[in-house]
Design a protein around this motif. Structure first.
Motif, short mmCIF file in Angstrom:
data_model
loop_
_atom_site.label_atom_id
_atom_site.label_comp_id
_atom_site.label_asym_id
_atom_site.label_seq_id
_atom_site.Cartn_x
_atom_site.Cartn_y
_atom_site.Cartn_z
N LEU A 231 0.86 -0.96 0.03
CA LEU A 231 0.02 -0.11 0.06
C LEU A 231 0.74 1.03 -0.27
N ASP A 232 1.52 1.03 1.02
CA ASP A 232 2.97 2.28 0.74
C ASP A 232 3.48 2.85 -0.91
N ASP A 233 3.64 1.90 -1.75
CA ASP A 233 4.17 1.72 -2.85
C ASP A 233 3.01 2.26 -3.66
N LEU A 234 2.12 2.20 -3.53
CA LEU A 234 0.46 2.43 -4.29
C LEU A 234 0.49 4.17 -4.29
N PHE A 235 0.58 4.41 -2.89
CA PHE A 235 0.36 5.51 -2.61
C PHE A 235 1.79 6.30 -3.02
N THR A 236 2.81 6.42 -2.09
CA THR A 236 3.79 7.56 -2.51
C THR A 236 4.15 7.15 -4.42
N THR A 237 4.02 6.11 -4.54
CA THR A 237 4.35 6.97 -5.69
C THR A 237 3.28 7.03 -7.24
N ALA A 238 2.58 7.67 -6.34
CA ALA A 238 1.38 8.51 -6.78
C ALA A 238 1.64 10.03 -5.78
N GLY A 239 2.64 9.87 -5.65
CA GLY A 239 3.02 11.23 -5.07
C GLY A 239 2.15 12.20 -4.01
N LEU A 240 2.04 11.01 -2.98
CA LEU A 240 1.03 11.76 -1.22
C LEU A 240 2.17 10.79 -0.83
N GLU A 241 2.21 11.56 0.21
CA GLU A 241 2.61 11.52 1.81
C GLU A 241 1.94 10.36 2.47
N LYS A 242 2.80 10.03 3.73
CA LYS A 242 2.33 9.27 4.31
C LYS A 242 2.16 9.81 6.14
N ILE A 243 0.71 9.71 6.41
CA ILE A 243 0.78 9.76 7.48
C ILE A 243 0.30 8.99 8.23
N GLN A 244 -0.41 7.64 8.11
CA GLN A 244 -0.22 6.56 9.06
C GLN A 244 -0.53 5.46 7.30
N ASN A 245 0.11 4.44 8.73
CA ASN A 245 0.12 2.76 7.46
C ASN A 245 0.26 1.35 8.96
N LEU A 246 -1.17 0.73 9.36
CA LEU A 246 -0.93 0.69 10.57
C LEU A 246 -1.89 -1.22 10.08
N VAL A 247 -1.15 -2.07 10.77
CA VAL A 247 -1.94 -3.23 10.79
C VAL A 247 -2.58 -3.21 11.90
N ASP A 248 -4.37 -3.45 11.88
CA ASP A 248 -5.03 -3.76 13.33
C ASP A 248 -5.06 -5.41 13.45
N ARG A 249 -4.65 -5.78 14.23
CA ARG A 249 -4.88 -7.12 14.33
C ARG A 249 -5.61 -7.07 15.72
N ARG A 250 -6.68 -8.11 15.31
CA ARG A 250 -7.36 -8.48 16.23
C ARG A 250 -8.02 -9.63 16.30
#
Length: 372
Positions: free
Chosen positions: A325-344
Motif C-alpha cells: 500500500l505504501d508503494d501504491l500511494f507514494t508512487t502516486a506522489g502522496l506522503e504517508k501520515i498513517q500506515n498501521l496493521v490492525d490485528r484483532r
C-alpha cells in the motif's frame, strides 16, 4: 423525581488487551493481538496450500469481464443488509467528523466503541468468502421500497460535460469541504457521515461500480441531493468521468474497495484519485491485510494470483501488506501520515469461536502547494 442516570462511559475499543487467556470469552473482541511464530507459520502454510492451484486464465478473464454483474447480483441479494453502518469512522478518521482535525498525526490509538463492537455477538461465519465482521454496528438503513427508482443507468452514461467544470458549475461546486467515497455500496459510510457531520459546507460524493448499489443509495430515505451526489463509476475505465474536476476534493475514502480490483490496475486508479485531491487533501483507506481470517478460509481452486482470490459469488478480493500500500500511494506522489496493521481477535461467545482479523488502515496526503 430522580435525576436521569448518566450512561456509563464507553471504553475505547482500541484499548482492550487480552492479558489473561482465562478471560478470552468475557468480551467480543481484543485489540492489538500479537501472533506467535507458530500462528504466523500456520497462516503462511494455509495460504501456500489454498494458492497452490490457480484458476485457468480463461476463467480469470471471465471474472474480470463480468465483475459488474457479480457485484450487481451481490447487492440485489443482500440490498443494505450485509454491511452495517460504519459509525467507527469518526474515531478512526476524524477528518470526516464535525470539528475535524486534519492535523492529527498517524499514531492515534484506535477507538471503536464497545456499543458498536457488541453487535458482533452471534456472528462468525463468512458467506461466499465475504466476512462481514469488519462493519457490524448498531443501526441498519431503512430503504423506502415505494420510492420511485431513479434511473441510475442513465446516470451511468450521463455526459458530465453538461456541467461546465471550468466555470465551477458542477455538483457540490459551492461546498467548502468535499468528500468522495469510492465503492459506496448501499451507503454504510455515506449516511453516517451525512447524519453526523452537519457542517453546512460539507458535500459528499459517492460512487460504485454496481448500478444496483447506487440505486439503493439514491432511494434511501436519508439521501439528500443538496448534500450528496451518488453516481455509477467504473474505476478501471480511464474514460469513465468524474462529476468533479481535478484538485477539488479534500478527502477520498476507500473502505474495503481497493482489494476488489485487479492488482495490475491498482496503481493507475490510485494515481487518478490522487489527481482529484486538493493540495493537503487526503486518501483514507481501510482494507484487508495479509493472513486475515477471510484469506485463510479460501479453498484450493479459488486463487487467481498471489493473495488474490475469487469468492463463491464471483466477487474478488486481495490481501495487502503495508509495504504494498505504501508503494501504491507514494508512487502516486502522496506522503504517508498513517500506515498501521490492525490485528484483532474477535470472539463469538455463543459458539465459543475465535476469529483473527487483520486489516490495514492508511492515511496519505497530497503535499501542500509550495509557498510563493
Amino acid at each position: 423525581m430522580a435525576a436521569p442516570r448518566e450512561a456509563p462511559e464507553r471504553r475505547p475499543f482500541g484499548r482492550r488487551f487480552l492479558t489473561d487467556p482465562a478471560r478470552l470469552f468475557q468480551h467480543n473482541a481484543w485489540d492489538n493481538v500479537e501472533w506467535s511464530e507458530e500462528q504466523e507459520a500456520s497462516a503462511r502454510s494455509k495460504v501456500q496450500e489454498n494458492s497452490s492451484q490457480l484458476l485457468p486464465q480463461d476463467k480469470q478473464e471471465e471474472y474480470e469481464v463480468n465483475a459488474k454483474r457479480y457485484w450487481d447480483d451481490f447487492y440485489k441479494i443482500h440490498e443494505n443488509g450485509f454491511f452495517k453502518d460504519r459509525h467507527w469512522l469518526f474515531t478512526e478518521f476524524p477528518e470526516l467528523a464535525p470539528n475535524r482535525n486534519p492535523s492529527q498525526n498517524g499514531d492515534s490509538v484506535r477507538e471503536f466503541s464497545n456499543k458498536e463492537e457488541s453487535n458482533n455477538e452471534g456472528l462468525g461465519s463468512c458467506e461466499n468468502g465475504h466476512c462481514s465482521l469488519e462493519t457490524r454496528a448498531e443501526n441498519q438503513l431503512n430503504l423506502i421500497k415505494s420510492t420511485p427508482k431513479i434511473c441510475t443507468e442513465e446516470l451511468a452514461t450521463q455526459n458530465y460535460s453538461e456541467w461546465n467544470q471550468s466555470d465551477g458549475d458542477y455538483p457540490g461546486s459551492s461546498a467548502s469541504y468535499r468528500v468522495l467515497e469510492v465503492g459506496c455500496g448501499a451507503g454504510n459510510t455515506v449516511f453516517p457521515i451525512l447524519q453526523t457531520n452537519n457542517d453546512p459546507g460539507l458535500f459528499v460524493y459517492c460512487c460504485d461500480f454496481s448500478t444496483t448499489a447506487v440505486d439503493l443509495v439514491q432511494n434511501n430515505a436519508e439521501y439528500d441531493s443538496s448534500r450528496c451526489f451518488a453516481f455509477v463509476h467504473d474505476l478501471c475505465n480511464d474514460q469513465s468521468p468524474f462529476p468533479m474536476p481535478d484538485v477539488s476534493l479534500d478527502v477520498v475514502i476507500l473502505i474495503f474497495v481497493l482489494s476488489a480490483i485487479l492488482p495490475e490496475k491498482m496503481q493507475c486508479i490510485v494515481n487518478r484519485l490522487s489527481r482529484l485531491l486538493k493540495p493537503g487533501g487526503m486518501i483514507l483507506l481501510r482494507d484487508y491485510g495479509r493472513y486475515d481470517l477471510a484469506q485463510l478460509r479460501f479453498k484450493k481452486g479459488q486463487c487467481l494470483s498471489d493473495n488474490f482470490y475469487v469468492r463463491g459469488d464471483g466477487t474478488r478480493v486481495y490481501f495487502f501488506t503495508q509495504d504494498e500500500l505504501d508503494d501504491l500511494f507514494t508512487t502516486a506522489g502522496l506522503e504517508k501520515i498513517q500506515n498501521l496493521v490492525d490485528r484483532r481477535l474477535q470472539v463469538n461467545r455463543g459458539k465459543q469461536m475465535t476469529m483473527y482479523r487483520v486489516w490495514i488502515q492508511c492515511k496519505y496526503r497530497k503535499p501542500a502547494a509550495p509557498q510563493l
